[in-house]
Scaffold this motif. Structure first.
Motif, PDB file in Angstrom:
ATOM      1  N   MET A   1       0.855  -1.186   0.000  1.00  0.00           N
ATOM      2  CA  MET A   1       0.000   0.000   0.000  1.00  0.00           C
ATOM      3  C   MET A   1       0.896   1.243   0.000  1.00  0.00           C
ATOM      4  SD  MET A   1      -3.169  -1.185   2.339  1.00  0.00           S
ATOM      5  CE  MET A   1      -4.303  -0.187   1.400  1.00  0.00           C
ATOM      6  N   GLN A   2       1.658   1.385  -1.076  1.00  0.00           N
ATOM      7  CA  GLN A   2       2.631   2.459  -1.192  1.00  0.00           C
ATOM      8  C   GLN A   2       2.013   3.848  -1.147  1.00  0.00           C
ATOM      9  OE1 GLN A   2       6.385   2.672  -1.934  1.00  0.00           O
ATOM     10  NE2 GLN A   2       5.805   1.181  -0.397  1.00  0.00           N
ATOM     11  N   ILE A   3       0.855   4.023  -1.769  1.00  0.00           N
ATOM     12  CA  ILE A   3       0.232   5.350  -1.804  1.00  0.00           C
ATOM     13  C   ILE A   3      -0.043   5.842  -0.391  1.00  0.00           C
ATOM     14  CG2 ILE A   3      -1.824   6.631  -2.505  1.00  0.00           C
ATOM     15  CD1 ILE A   3      -1.872   4.795  -5.035  1.00  0.00           C
ATOM     16  N   GLU A   4      -0.737   5.033   0.380  1.00  0.00           N
ATOM     17  CA  GLU A   4      -1.059   5.428   1.750  1.00  0.00           C
ATOM     18  C   GLU A   4       0.209   5.565   2.591  1.00  0.00           C
ATOM     19  OE1 GLU A   4      -4.595   4.077  -0.230  1.00  0.00           O
ATOM     20  OE2 GLU A   4      -2.630   3.141  -0.055  1.00  0.00           O
ATOM     21  N   HIS A   5       1.177   4.687   2.373  1.00  0.00           N
ATOM     22  CA  HIS A   5       2.444   4.761   3.102  1.00  0.00           C
ATOM     23  C   HIS A   5       3.166   6.079   2.817  1.00  0.00           C
ATOM     24  CE1 HIS A   5       6.375   3.786   4.692  1.00  0.00           C
ATOM     25  NE2 HIS A   5       6.893   4.012   3.494  1.00  0.00           N
TER      26      HIS A   5
ATOM     27  N   ILE B   1      -7.469   3.560   5.961  1.00  0.00           N
ATOM     28  CA  ILE B   1      -7.534   4.889   5.348  1.00  0.00           C
ATOM     29  C   ILE B   1      -7.613   4.835   3.824  1.00  0.00           C
ATOM     30  CG2 ILE B   1      -6.336   5.984   7.281  1.00  0.00           C
ATOM     31  CD1 ILE B   1      -3.866   6.167   5.386  1.00  0.00           C
ATOM     32  N   SER B   2      -7.367   3.680   3.239  1.00  0.00           N
ATOM     33  CA  SER B   2      -7.356   3.545   1.787  1.00  0.00           C
ATOM     34  C   SER B   2      -8.642   4.019   1.109  1.00  0.00           C
ATOM     35  CB  SER B   2      -7.038   2.106   1.394  1.00  0.00           C
ATOM     36  OG  SER B   2      -7.014   1.971   0.003  1.00  0.00           O
ATOM     37  N   PRO B   3      -9.830   3.647   1.577  1.00  0.00           N
ATOM     38  CA  PRO B   3     -11.049   4.124   0.905  1.00  0.00           C
ATOM     39  C   PRO B   3     -11.186   5.653   0.932  1.00  0.00           C
ATOM     40  CG  PRO B   3     -11.560   2.292   2.355  1.00  0.00           C
ATOM     41  CD  PRO B   3     -10.143   2.686   2.640  1.00  0.00           C
ATOM     42  N   VAL B   4     -10.754   6.284   2.013  1.00  0.00           N
ATOM     43  CA  VAL B   4     -10.817   7.748   2.114  1.00  0.00           C
ATOM     44  C   VAL B   4      -9.840   8.381   1.127  1.00  0.00           C
ATOM     45  CG1 VAL B   4     -10.475   9.729   3.652  1.00  0.00           C
ATOM     46  CG2 VAL B   4     -11.532   7.632   4.522  1.00  0.00           C
TER      47      VAL B   4
END
Length: 91
Positions: free
Chosen positions: A33-37, A51-54
Motif C-alpha cells: 500500500m505504497q500510496i497510503e504509506h 484509510i485507503s477508501p478515504v
C-alpha cells in the motif's frame, strides 16, 4: 488539492499492489500500500487499509490518478510498460 501539491505527487508517483492479499501485506510489511504509506509514513502499516477508501475517494474528487494493481504480475507489467515508454522518449 492542487494537481502539483506534495500530496498529489505522492499519489501519482506511487503504486499499490495486491491490496486485498493478506499474504502480500504480511510479506511486504504493508508496503503493498505504497500510496497510503507515502502520504502517511508514520502510520502503522496495520492501519493503511483503513484509510485507503478515504484516500481513493479524495483522489477521485480532485482528479488525482490513484494506481492500484490486483497482483504482483500486474504491477510488474505496468513497470515494464513505463520503462518502454521512458526508453522511447529518450530516442
Amino acid at each position: 488539492l492542487a494537481k502539483n501539491s506534495w500530496a498529489a505527487r505522492q499519489v501519482e508517483t506511487s503504486n499499490n499492489f495486491a491490496t486485498d492479499s493478506m499474504c502480500w501485506h504480511l510479506l511486504s510489511n504493508g508496503l503493498n500500500m505504497q500510496i497510503e504509506h507515502h502520504l502517511f509514513p508514520s502510520l502503522n502499516h496495520a492501519h493503511l487499509h483503513v484509510i485507503s477508501p478515504v484516500v481513493q475517494q479524495t483522489c477521485k474528487e480532485y482528479g488525482v490518478r490513484y494506481k492500484s494493481y490486483e497482483s504482483w504480475s500486474e504491477i510488474i507489467d505496468a513497470a515494464l510498460q513505463w520503462l518502454d515508454k521512458v526508453a522511447a522518449e529518450e530516442k
